[in-house]
Enzyme design. Sequence first.
Site, PDB file in Angstrom:
ATOM      1  N   HIS A 311       0.857  -1.188   0.000  1.00 10.20           N
ATOM      2  CA  HIS A 311       0.000   0.000   0.000  1.00 10.20           C
ATOM      3  C   HIS A 311       0.893   1.238   0.000  1.00 10.20           C
ATOM      4  CE1 HIS A 311      -3.194   2.812   1.105  1.00 10.20           C
ATOM      5  NE2 HIS A 311      -4.023   1.864   0.746  1.00 10.20           N
ATOM      6  N   ASP A 369      -7.886  -5.526  -0.024  1.00  7.41           N
ATOM      7  CA  ASP A 369      -8.298  -6.363  -1.157  1.00  7.41           C
ATOM      8  C   ASP A 369      -7.919  -7.824  -1.003  1.00  7.41           C
ATOM      9  OD1 ASP A 369      -7.449  -3.488  -2.945  1.00  7.41           O
ATOM     10  OD2 ASP A 369      -9.475  -4.286  -2.722  1.00  7.41           O
TER      11      ASP A 369
HETATM   12  C1  SDX Z   1      -6.231   0.050  -2.859  1.00  2.41           C
HETATM   13  O1  SDX Z   1      -4.479   4.573  -1.989  1.00  2.41           O
HETATM   14  C2  SDX Z   1      -5.445   3.943  -1.386  1.00  2.41           C
HETATM   15  O2  SDX Z   1      -5.851   4.296  -0.306  1.00  2.41           O
HETATM   16  C3  SDX Z   1      -6.012   2.764  -2.149  1.00  2.41           C
HETATM   17  C4  SDX Z   1      -7.016   1.909  -1.369  1.00  2.41           C
HETATM   18  C5  SDX Z   1      -8.304   2.650  -1.100  1.00  2.41           C
HETATM   19  O3  SDX Z   1      -9.032   2.249  -0.181  1.00  2.41           O
HETATM   20  O4  SDX Z   1      -8.634   3.570  -1.895  1.00  2.41           O
HETATM   21  O5  SDX Z   1      -6.466   1.476  -0.143  1.00  2.41           O
HETATM   22  C6  SDX Z   1      -7.406   0.668  -2.185  1.00  2.41           C
HETATM   23  O6  SDX Z   1      -5.977   0.380  -3.994  1.00  2.41           O
HETATM   24  C7  SDX Z   1      -5.358  -0.903  -2.096  1.00  2.41           C
HETATM   25  C8  SDX Z   1      -4.104  -1.358  -2.930  1.00  2.41           C
HETATM   26  C9  SDX Z   1      -4.541  -2.502  -3.842  1.00  2.41           C
HETATM   27  N1  SDX Z   1      -3.483  -2.836  -4.815  1.00  2.41           N
HETATM   28  C10 SDX Z   1      -2.849  -4.022  -4.733  1.00  2.41           C
HETATM   29  O7  SDX Z   1      -3.014  -4.854  -3.843  1.00  2.41           O
HETATM   30  C11 SDX Z   1      -1.917  -4.286  -5.917  1.00  2.41           C
HETATM   31  C12 SDX Z   1      -0.570  -4.828  -5.401  1.00  2.41           C
HETATM   32  N2  SDX Z   1       0.098  -3.757  -4.705  1.00  2.41           N
HETATM   33  C13 SDX Z   1       0.903  -2.862  -5.436  1.00  2.41           C
HETATM   34  O8  SDX Z   1       0.896  -2.836  -6.781  1.00  2.41           O
HETATM   35  C14 SDX Z   1       1.481  -1.688  -4.688  1.00  2.41           C
HETATM   36  O9  SDX Z   1       1.782  -2.123  -3.422  1.00  2.41           O
HETATM   37  C15 SDX Z   1       0.602  -0.470  -4.616  1.00  2.41           C
HETATM   38  C16 SDX Z   1       0.149  -0.028  -5.977  1.00  2.41           C
HETATM   39  C17 SDX Z   1      -0.591  -0.736  -3.767  1.00  2.41           C
HETATM   40  C18 SDX Z   1       1.429   0.657  -3.978  1.00  2.41           C
HETATM   41  O10 SDX Z   1       2.383   1.042  -4.901  1.00  2.41           O
HETATM   42  P1  SDX Z   1       3.548   2.087  -4.502  1.00  2.41           P
HETATM   43  O11 SDX Z   1       3.231   2.797  -3.244  1.00  2.41           O
HETATM   44  O12 SDX Z   1       3.837   2.902  -5.711  1.00  2.41           O
HETATM   45  O13 SDX Z   1       4.743   1.151  -4.126  1.00  2.41           O
HETATM   46  P2  SDX Z   1       5.718   0.512  -5.182  1.00  2.41           P
HETATM   47  O14 SDX Z   1       4.910  -0.105  -6.292  1.00  2.41           O
HETATM   48  O15 SDX Z   1       6.779   1.487  -5.512  1.00  2.41           O
HETATM   49  O16 SDX Z   1       6.342  -0.690  -4.327  1.00  2.41           O
HETATM   50  C19 SDX Z   1       7.385  -0.426  -3.413  1.00  2.41           C
HETATM   51  C20 SDX Z   1       8.281  -1.657  -3.529  1.00  2.41           C
HETATM   52  C21 SDX Z   1       8.698  -1.953  -4.972  1.00  2.41           C
HETATM   53  O17 SDX Z   1       9.953  -2.595  -4.910  1.00  2.41           O
HETATM   54  P3  SDX Z   1      11.294  -1.666  -5.221  1.00  2.41           P
HETATM   55  O18 SDX Z   1      11.069  -1.052  -6.586  1.00  2.41           O
HETATM   56  O19 SDX Z   1      11.356  -0.631  -4.135  1.00  2.41           O
HETATM   57  O20 SDX Z   1      12.420  -2.666  -5.169  1.00  2.41           O
HETATM   58  O21 SDX Z   1       7.577  -2.815  -3.089  1.00  2.41           O
HETATM   59  C22 SDX Z   1       7.403  -3.729  -4.172  1.00  2.41           C
HETATM   60  C23 SDX Z   1       7.692  -2.968  -5.455  1.00  2.41           C
HETATM   61  O22 SDX Z   1       8.232  -3.820  -6.434  1.00  2.41           O
HETATM   62  N3  SDX Z   1       6.016  -4.164  -4.118  1.00  2.41           N
HETATM   63  C24 SDX Z   1       5.604  -5.429  -4.276  1.00  2.41           C
HETATM   64  C25 SDX Z   1       4.203  -5.358  -4.078  1.00  2.41           C
HETATM   65  N4  SDX Z   1       3.820  -4.100  -3.828  1.00  2.41           N
HETATM   66  C26 SDX Z   1       4.952  -3.361  -3.865  1.00  2.41           C
HETATM   67  N5  SDX Z   1       6.254  -6.569  -4.569  1.00  2.41           N
HETATM   68  C27 SDX Z   1       5.495  -7.692  -4.663  1.00  2.41           C
HETATM   69  N6  SDX Z   1       4.140  -7.726  -4.466  1.00  2.41           N
HETATM   70  C28 SDX Z   1       3.470  -6.584  -4.189  1.00  2.41           C
HETATM   71  N7  SDX Z   1       2.153  -6.606  -4.011  1.00  2.41           N
END
Ligand code: SDX
Length: 434
Positions: A311, A369
């Site tokens: 998140h 989720d």
């Molecule tokens: C919702 O914003 C809100 O409030 C949203 C929400 C709401 O109520 O409105 O809470 C609802 O959207 C919840 C989130 C649902 N999405 C997912 O579950 C999809 C999987 N998660 C991600 O794609 C990610 O965690 C996000 C999109 C939720 C957050 O993305 P960020 O903040 O841009 O973080 P990032 O993608 O830069 O990740 C940071 C690191 C990265 O590694 P590095 O580049 O630093 O090496 O963590 C890794 C990412 O590769 N990473 C994951 C991961 N999520 C982040 N690696 C594996 N699996 C994952 N799920």
Amino acid sequence: MENKTKPNGSANLSIGGKTVELPVYSGTVGPNVIDVKSLYAQTGMFTLDPGFTSTASCESQITYIDGDEGVLLYRGYPIDQLADNSSFLEVCYLLTHGELPSSEALADYTYTITHHTMLHTQLDRFFDGYRRDAHPMAVMVGTVGALSAFYHDSTDINDPIQRMIATHRLIAKMPTIAARAHKYSTGQPFVSPRNDLSYSENFLRMCFAVPAEEYEVNPVLAKAMDKIFILHADHEQNASTSTVRLAGSSGANPFACIAAGIACLWGPSHGGANEAALNMLREIGSVDRIPEFVRRAKDKDDPFRLMGFGHRVYKNYDPRAKVMQETCHEVLDVLDKRDEPLLQVAMELERIALEDEYFVSKKLYPNIDFYSGITLNALGFPTEMYTVLFALARTVGWIAQWEEMTTDPTQRIGRPRQIYTGAAQRDYVPLSQR
Ligand code: SDX
């Protein structure tokens, strides 16, 4: 909205031998903000913050999140207390009015919302234009956007009465539209709302009743549905809420703004993650395949991510995920599905991930989720409907934030700038010389 930020000193920025003083403000709780709106005028420079990781887009008094502590407050009330003690309609009143209602005010509000649940009959014909196999989120974007073609008497954003009617209509009609999107995909006839049922009872009946037999709503499942709606109602300035605010800042009508929010929510990184998380659990299929998928999630060269994990704000357990997990167990118990294989996979995946250095170091915890899909699957919803239910619940948050923005005297059209790295000015080259 009276401005409640308080001056809290200033921040000095040294640029090119010049010091720029920028005011700092404090809110009720949470990080202070540096007001940079005069930066360009004073320095000719912009700030750059793709993804807005360090940017507050507005002042708001609706929802507060502490990502490090895993705290979520709706108008100051903790989400777990509301989920355990309130109802979705009472939370709708709280989010849109700012205070919990008296029993009389709640009764009046419930009557008003209940008597806005029917749709214009011509809108029912609107569904015939979609293919039966259309994704229901596509149906929601199109149909909610089309509401502004029917309800011309509640699109003037400068009229507080029209804004209130539009708010009531959106909260009341989203379940009816969502249920129709589901029924349309099954080929079953639409089911009209009934005024003797609660909000969530009505929704479950409109989704699952058929004319061939009586439909009795299970009160435990209706309560679980209501709790799921409460958990999804609002969440500060997330991507879809920011979309609604940006659309609203141009003066677009509320139905168009909510349709824009639905479109943004559909993405798998946002609200679409509940559908993606269940599809992921199905793909994993069994506990013994979990290590393979955890390995893929950690592999930078593999686009696979654990859906329902991570998140932008929560660097701790999403407080909604805890309640969602409890609700999941309640629903599976009452439906005698406690040995649901998907739940076993989800719980083992969570256990493994929370012990894995990669996830621990990146503070990746289950979000709302992760367990919602298993619960909705048990309730009988097809996977494609999960984000529709998220949109149904989030409509109250979107419209509350839209109302706050619309009545904010300081609000202006949202118009970000950029850093330009394209071609410098050059002269046109005639075709004959290329
Ligand atoms: C919702 O914003 C809100 O409030 C949203 C929400 C709401 O109520 O409105 O809470 C609802 O959207 C919840 C989130 C649902 N999405 C997912 O579950 C999809 C999987 N998660 C991600 O794609 C990610 O965690 C996000 C999109 C939720 C957050 O993305 P960020 O903040 O841009 O973080 P990032 O993608 O830069 O990740 C940071 C690191 C990265 O590694 P590095 O580049 O630093 O090496 O963590 C890794 C990412 O590769 N990473 C994951 C991961 N999520 C982040 N690696 C594996 N699996 C994952 N799920």
